[in-house]
Design an enzyme around this catalytic site. Sequence first.
Site, mmCIF file in Angstrom:
data_model
loop_
_atom_site.group_PDB
_atom_site.id
_atom_site.type_symbol
_atom_site.label_atom_id
_atom_site.label_comp_id
_atom_site.label_asym_id
_atom_site.label_seq_id
_atom_site.Cartn_x
_atom_site.Cartn_y
_atom_site.Cartn_z
ATOM 1 N N GLN A 11 91.589 0.048 -5.941
ATOM 2 C CA GLN A 11 90.798 -1.116 -5.529
ATOM 3 C C GLN A 11 91.332 -1.772 -4.257
ATOM 4 O O GLN A 11 90.811 -2.790 -3.817
ATOM 5 C CB GLN A 11 90.676 -2.124 -6.669
ATOM 6 C CG GLN A 11 91.938 -2.897 -7.006
ATOM 7 C CD GLN A 11 91.751 -3.743 -8.256
ATOM 8 O OE1 GLN A 11 91.689 -3.224 -9.366
ATOM 9 N NE2 GLN A 11 91.668 -5.052 -8.084
ATOM 10 N N VAL B 222 92.394 -21.906 -13.030
ATOM 11 C CA VAL B 222 93.501 -22.828 -13.305
ATOM 12 C C VAL B 222 94.105 -23.219 -11.948
ATOM 13 O O VAL B 222 94.323 -22.355 -11.094
ATOM 14 C CB VAL B 222 94.571 -22.173 -14.213
ATOM 15 C CG1 VAL B 222 95.726 -23.134 -14.457
ATOM 16 C CG2 VAL B 222 93.944 -21.739 -15.538
ATOM 17 N N LYS C 249 88.140 -17.250 -10.997
ATOM 18 C CA LYS C 249 88.551 -17.316 -9.586
ATOM 19 C C LYS C 249 87.972 -16.118 -8.836
ATOM 20 O O LYS C 249 87.493 -16.228 -7.738
ATOM 21 C CB LYS C 249 90.070 -17.367 -9.430
ATOM 22 C CG LYS C 249 90.459 -17.622 -7.968
ATOM 23 C CD LYS C 249 91.885 -17.976 -7.821
ATOM 24 C CE LYS C 249 92.752 -16.751 -7.884
ATOM 25 N NZ LYS C 249 92.538 -15.843 -6.732
ATOM 26 N N SER D 197 97.199 -18.085 -7.987
ATOM 27 C CA SER D 197 96.951 -16.704 -7.576
ATOM 28 C C SER D 197 98.293 -16.003 -7.450
ATOM 29 O O SER D 197 99.281 -16.620 -7.020
ATOM 30 C CB SER D 197 96.256 -16.702 -6.208
ATOM 31 O OG SER D 197 96.347 -15.424 -5.623
ATOM 32 N N SER D 198 98.313 -14.713 -7.794
ATOM 33 C CA SER D 198 99.554 -13.952 -7.626
ATOM 34 C C SER D 198 99.940 -13.926 -6.154
ATOM 35 O O SER D 198 101.111 -13.851 -5.793
ATOM 36 C CB SER D 198 99.366 -12.518 -8.127
ATOM 37 O OG SER D 198 98.918 -12.555 -9.463
ATOM 38 N N GLY E 43 97.360 -19.040 -14.764
ATOM 39 C CA GLY E 43 95.946 -18.627 -14.850
ATOM 40 C C GLY E 43 95.797 -17.469 -15.826
ATOM 41 O O GLY E 43 94.949 -17.493 -16.730
ATOM 42 N N HIS E 44 96.655 -16.451 -15.679
ATOM 43 C CA HIS E 44 96.615 -15.322 -16.619
ATOM 44 C C HIS E 44 96.982 -15.808 -18.027
ATOM 45 O O HIS E 44 96.386 -15.383 -19.017
ATOM 46 C CB HIS E 44 97.648 -14.251 -16.231
ATOM 47 C CG HIS E 44 97.415 -13.626 -14.893
ATOM 48 N ND1 HIS E 44 98.225 -13.889 -13.817
ATOM 49 C CD2 HIS E 44 96.476 -12.749 -14.467
ATOM 50 C CE1 HIS E 44 97.793 -13.194 -12.770
ATOM 51 N NE2 HIS E 44 96.732 -12.502 -13.135
ATOM 52 N N HIS F 93 100.756 -15.571 -13.845
ATOM 53 C CA HIS F 93 100.958 -17.007 -13.679
ATOM 54 C C HIS F 93 100.151 -17.731 -14.753
ATOM 55 O O HIS F 93 99.534 -17.093 -15.617
ATOM 56 C CB HIS F 93 100.548 -17.454 -12.267
ATOM 57 C CG HIS F 93 99.201 -16.953 -11.852
ATOM 58 N ND1 HIS F 93 98.029 -17.370 -12.444
ATOM 59 C CD2 HIS F 93 98.836 -16.041 -10.923
ATOM 60 C CE1 HIS F 93 97.005 -16.776 -11.886
ATOM 61 N NE2 HIS F 93 97.460 -15.941 -10.962
HETATM 62 O O1 PAF Z 1 91.499 -9.300 -11.316
HETATM 63 C C1 PAF Z 1 92.389 -8.437 -11.336
HETATM 64 O O2 PAF Z 1 93.579 -8.727 -11.455
HETATM 65 C C2 PAF Z 1 91.984 -6.976 -11.172
HETATM 66 O O3 PAF Z 1 90.939 -6.823 -10.276
HETATM 67 C C3 PAF Z 1 91.676 -6.282 -12.512
HETATM 68 C C4 PAF Z 1 90.465 -6.881 -13.183
HETATM 69 C C5 PAF Z 1 92.877 -6.396 -13.429
HETATM 70 C C6 PAF Z 1 91.399 -4.797 -12.271
HETATM 71 O O4 PAF Z 1 92.468 -4.151 -11.676
#
Ligand code: PAF
Length: 286
Positions: free
Chosen positions: A61, A184, A152, A193-194, A36-37, A34
Amino acid sequence: MQIITTKQALQQAVENCKKANQTIGLVPTMGALHEGHASLVRRAVEENDVCFVSVFVNPTQFNNKEDLAKYPRNIERDAELLRGIGAQYVFAPTPEEMYSAEEMNTTFSFDFNGLDAVMEGKMRPGHFNGVVQVVSRLFYLVQPDRAYFGEKDYQQLAIIHHMVERSSMAGTFGNLQIIGCPIVREESGLALSSRNERLSAEEKQTALGISKTLFASLEWAKEQGATVAAVQQRVIDAINAINGLEVEYYEIVDQTTLLPTDSFNHAIGCVTVYCGPVRLIDNIKY
Ligand code: PAF
């Protein structure tokens, strides 16, 4: 723009850049990109000769399998956005390409010096181990000069700073600079946010209560006699009073140590809220 799916091809591309003396900017992402990225990628494109973006939903994660399964994925749309911004390389591996079966099933452990004992770390055990596992691997493969992360995920940014600065790792990543970029927001104030993709139109409207309350708390902090504890509780109560929102935690902590603080000086308030089934995070600096 080239889309790379193997570590070998990635390392070849990196080697070519290094041979040509080009500086490398890396933006690690989990896709579902989005604005933000996009702001991180724009900055990486501006500040480096070459920009690599990783798009990888990192299974290690996620401590909730359902959250992993439901994480939005759309590589075609992501690639289109990245091409438009001018990224040169997208690294989009499969989990099997990224990790051996053993790595996928063993907990990677790292000393966070307590930074993971609070907030997201407390609520999502093992989450930051997985983040550091993938981010350190990306740093190793891409050898970036600069890597860009959004504020964020403030605790994630603090932990990555710590990982890179930690004395035993000093030198491992060369002169890598970690660059934190501001949140953002939509015009309404909602932090991009996604996960917002999973909100219904009504939930999205409800979610506005989060940023509205955080912004209001900046004023509450200026009131005569305001204390950190009282403002913290007022934020929790105000968000919980909104039908459809439930606070998991709101903590006002020091911006560097992430430890509780009783001063608004150099403080940041970090919140996690359930909006229906969707877990949203946001933060505000005092
Ligand atoms: O913030 C994220 O989207 C994830 O935690 C990251 C840093 C890409 C690691 O998978």
